[in-house]
Design a protein around this motif. Structure first.
Motif, mmCIF file in Angstrom:
data_model
loop_
_atom_site.group_PDB
_atom_site.id
_atom_site.type_symbol
_atom_site.label_atom_id
_atom_site.label_comp_id
_atom_site.label_asym_id
_atom_site.label_seq_id
_atom_site.Cartn_x
_atom_site.Cartn_y
_atom_site.Cartn_z
ATOM 1 N N ALA A 70 31.800 22.661 26.856
ATOM 2 C CA ALA A 70 31.287 23.027 25.606
ATOM 3 C C ALA A 70 30.368 24.498 25.542
ATOM 4 N N LEU A 71 29.696 24.634 26.870
ATOM 5 C CA LEU A 71 28.993 25.903 27.052
ATOM 6 C C LEU A 71 29.850 27.075 27.305
ATOM 7 N N LEU A 72 30.733 26.700 28.048
ATOM 8 C CA LEU A 72 31.915 27.726 28.003
ATOM 9 C C LEU A 72 32.600 27.994 27.216
ATOM 10 N N ALA A 73 32.897 27.299 25.966
ATOM 11 C CA ALA A 73 33.512 27.448 24.927
ATOM 12 C C ALA A 73 32.581 28.386 24.245
ATOM 13 N N LEU A 74 31.314 27.889 23.975
ATOM 14 C CA LEU A 74 30.313 28.919 23.262
ATOM 15 C C LEU A 74 30.422 30.176 23.584
ATOM 16 N N CYS A 75 30.416 30.297 24.977
ATOM 17 C CA CYS A 75 30.421 31.742 25.638
ATOM 18 C C CYS A 75 31.703 32.378 25.274
ATOM 19 N N ALA A 76 32.939 31.815 25.430
ATOM 20 C CA ALA A 76 34.135 32.453 24.997
ATOM 21 C C ALA A 76 34.135 32.876 23.856
ATOM 22 N N VAL A 77 33.893 32.160 22.674
ATOM 23 C CA VAL A 77 33.965 32.383 21.395
ATOM 24 C C VAL A 77 32.928 33.677 21.117
ATOM 25 N N ILE A 78 31.856 33.642 21.382
ATOM 26 C CA ILE A 78 30.753 34.911 21.167
ATOM 27 C C ILE A 78 31.351 35.891 21.880
ATOM 28 N N LEU A 79 31.801 35.862 23.032
ATOM 29 C CA LEU A 79 32.517 37.069 23.731
ATOM 30 C C LEU A 79 33.439 37.682 23.094
ATOM 31 N N PHE A 83 33.641 40.936 20.795
ATOM 32 C CA PHE A 83 34.368 42.062 21.084
ATOM 33 C C PHE A 83 35.093 42.824 19.983
ATOM 34 N N VAL A 84 35.952 41.858 19.252
ATOM 35 C CA VAL A 84 36.622 42.112 17.979
ATOM 36 C C VAL A 84 35.871 42.721 16.848
ATOM 37 N N PHE A 85 34.546 42.228 16.505
ATOM 38 C CA PHE A 85 33.685 42.463 15.636
ATOM 39 C C PHE A 85 32.416 42.940 15.992
ATOM 40 N N PRO A 86 32.361 44.184 16.919
ATOM 41 C CA PRO A 86 31.039 44.515 17.705
ATOM 42 C C PRO A 86 29.823 44.741 16.791
ATOM 43 N N ASP A 87 30.239 44.962 15.392
ATOM 44 C CA ASP A 87 28.822 45.094 14.486
ATOM 45 C C ASP A 87 28.277 43.525 13.895
ATOM 46 N N TRP A 90 27.294 38.671 16.805
ATOM 47 C CA TRP A 90 27.875 38.215 18.164
ATOM 48 C C TRP A 90 28.088 39.469 19.104
ATOM 49 N N GLY A 91 27.993 40.544 18.310
ATOM 50 C CA GLY A 91 28.147 41.770 19.153
ATOM 51 C C GLY A 91 27.195 42.037 20.280
ATOM 52 N N GLY A 92 27.709 42.669 21.400
ATOM 53 C CA GLY A 92 26.609 43.202 22.279
ATOM 54 C C GLY A 92 25.993 42.196 23.205
ATOM 55 N N GLN A 93 26.873 41.056 23.263
ATOM 56 C CA GLN A 93 26.231 39.787 24.199
ATOM 57 C C GLN A 93 26.942 39.548 25.313
ATOM 58 N N ALA A 94 27.681 40.421 25.712
ATOM 59 C CA ALA A 94 28.565 40.409 27.008
ATOM 60 C C ALA A 94 27.579 40.300 28.281
ATOM 61 N N GLU A 95 26.562 40.981 28.336
ATOM 62 C CA GLU A 95 25.676 40.730 29.565
ATOM 63 C C GLU A 95 24.816 39.538 29.826
ATOM 64 N N PHE A 96 25.019 38.897 28.549
ATOM 65 C CA PHE A 96 24.376 37.390 28.719
ATOM 66 C C PHE A 96 25.001 36.329 28.980
ATOM 67 N N VAL A 97 26.539 36.456 29.131
ATOM 68 C CA VAL A 97 27.284 35.222 29.129
ATOM 69 C C VAL A 97 27.343 34.690 30.377
ATOM 70 N N ILE A 303 21.457 28.783 16.939
ATOM 71 C CA ILE A 303 21.130 30.279 17.120
ATOM 72 C C ILE A 303 22.350 31.259 16.839
ATOM 73 N N PRO A 304 23.437 31.134 17.448
ATOM 74 C CA PRO A 304 24.577 32.049 17.192
ATOM 75 C C PRO A 304 25.064 31.894 15.825
ATOM 76 N N VAL A 305 25.076 30.870 15.003
ATOM 77 C CA VAL A 305 25.343 30.629 13.783
ATOM 78 C C VAL A 305 24.401 31.435 12.832
ATOM 79 N N TYR A 306 23.073 30.969 13.033
ATOM 80 C CA TYR A 306 21.969 31.782 12.201
ATOM 81 C C TYR A 306 22.134 33.251 12.539
ATOM 82 N N LEU A 307 22.154 33.899 13.687
ATOM 83 C CA LEU A 307 22.350 35.390 13.806
ATOM 84 C C LEU A 307 23.697 35.937 13.366
ATOM 85 N N LEU A 308 24.678 35.159 12.969
ATOM 86 C CA LEU A 308 25.888 35.755 12.617
ATOM 87 C C LEU A 308 25.556 35.823 11.220
#
Length: 372
Positions: A70-79, A83-87, A90-97, A303-308
């Protein structure tokens, strides 16, 4: 206990989305730490009583199968979305994955790998890191202690370890350690997990009907409601101090331990009084169901949902409502599509370990199981 999980994750959700209304929602994390140590130790003791040992490889594999997908799925979706919608949120989160997926986000928070990072969408995974780092060590240590000592002695030794980590946190506070170090350290949170472990060991070595059992039941009847009310009040009244001073030092020395002890009192009451009013309330399907199936996914996704939604929905009450609904939806999808299928697959492949009874009753080292 599943109902308690629901309340704990709801506290964390509102702490992050409606902080002014629920400033003490962070105590949901303290509850999770204590509950986690309690449940995992019960699982270990159940297998140890039945077989005289613990299949460590199976234990670690099942632990990963339960949490990592489930954690890997979360990371994959956010990444991917970032990437597709950098603005987007969920943009700019690659370094945290990598810190999140590798269970080292807590170390990254206080700069152990260089500059300190917050992680934003993946920041809450620091708690998962603390738990997994603890469980790399705890089963081995517990088995060593059980090899030489009786369960009762191991319970006291575990409580002593918790006290030692409390003392270490006091030393760090007095030395002026930064808040990030106190908040995220695997050692500065170890006492909370160990208190749950000690409680599980204590209940394992108490024989029903004994004088000790009766005394514990009497104490739990008197202490459970006050403990629950204090924790409930803390959700709305307690604020984490961030400015150095007397309250800062007192809170960050004793606060986690006190919250964990209150949680332990509540857990003990739930086990010792399974037909009590507290147990019946927390066992209601509307509380127990989400806690059992959705609490982990809700913690990952809130948190990802709220920030989105933050840049998209300006009205705060509407944003919180939509965040709650979408968080439950994502958690449900995570459970149905990722967690449950892979857990079943792992159970079949790994020959599941003994399932823990909610009330293990043997008192000695003999490899026997008595259930109730």
């Amino acid at each position: 206990m599943d109902g308690l999980r629901t309340i704990a994750v709801a506290g964390v959700f509102f702490f992050h989305t409606a902080t002014e209304q629920m400033p003490g929602g962070f105590i949901g994390v303290d509850v999770f730490f204590t509950l986690s140590g309690f449940v995992i130790t019960l699982l270990i003791m159940k297998e140890w009583q039945a077989t005289g040992g613990l299949r460590l490889g199976v234990f670690y594999a099942k632990r990963l199968a339960r949490l990592w997908p489930a954690l890997l799925a979360l990371c994959a979706v956010i990444l991917t979305v970032g990437f597709v919608f950098p603005d987007s949120g969920w943009g700019g989160q690659a370094e945290f994955v990598l810190p999140a997926a590798g269970y080292v986000m807590n170390l990254a928070h206080f700069g152990m790998f260089g500059n300190s990072i917050t992680g934003e969408t993946l920041g809450p995974t620091w708690t998962l890191a603390v738990e997994e780092q603890f469980y790399l060590v705890w089963p081995l240590l517990l088995l060593v202690m059980l090899r030489f000592w009786r369960v009762r002695t191991v319970a006291w030794a575990t409580a002593g370890l918790a006290a030692a980590f409390l003392l270490e946190r006091f030393v760090l506070v007095m030395a002026g350690a930064p808040l990030g170090r106190l908040y995220n350290g695997p050692d500065t949170r170890a006492d909370e997990l160990l208190i749950g472990c000690a409680l599980a060991l204590l209940l394992t070595c108490i024989r029903p009907g004994s004088r000790a059992h009766g005394s514990l039941q009497a104490v739990s009847r008197r202490a459970a409601l006050p403990a629950a009310l204090i924790l409930l009040a803390a959700l709305f009244l307690l604020e984490e101090p961030h400015t150095p001073g007397l309250w800062f030092s007192a809170f960050w020395t004793l606060g986690p331990t006190v919250l964990s002890l209150l949680t332990a009192v509540l857990l003990g009451a739930l086990v010792l009084q399974p037909a009590g009013s507290m147990s019946r309330f927390l066992s209601h399907p509307w509380l127990a169901g989400p806690g059992r199936d959705l609490s982990y996914g809700m913690y990952l996704w809130h948190i990802p949902v709220y920030l989105l939604l933050m840049p998209l929905v300006q009205d705060l009450p509407l944003r919180i409502t939509l965040s709650a609904a979408l968080t439950v939806l994502f958690a449900w999808a995570s459970f149905r599509l990722v967690e449950r299928p892979l857990r079943r697959w792992a159970n079949e492949k790994l020959e599941p370990a003994v399932v823990p009874s909610p009330y293990p009753l043997r008192t000695e080292r003999a490899p026997a199981v008595v259930s109730r």
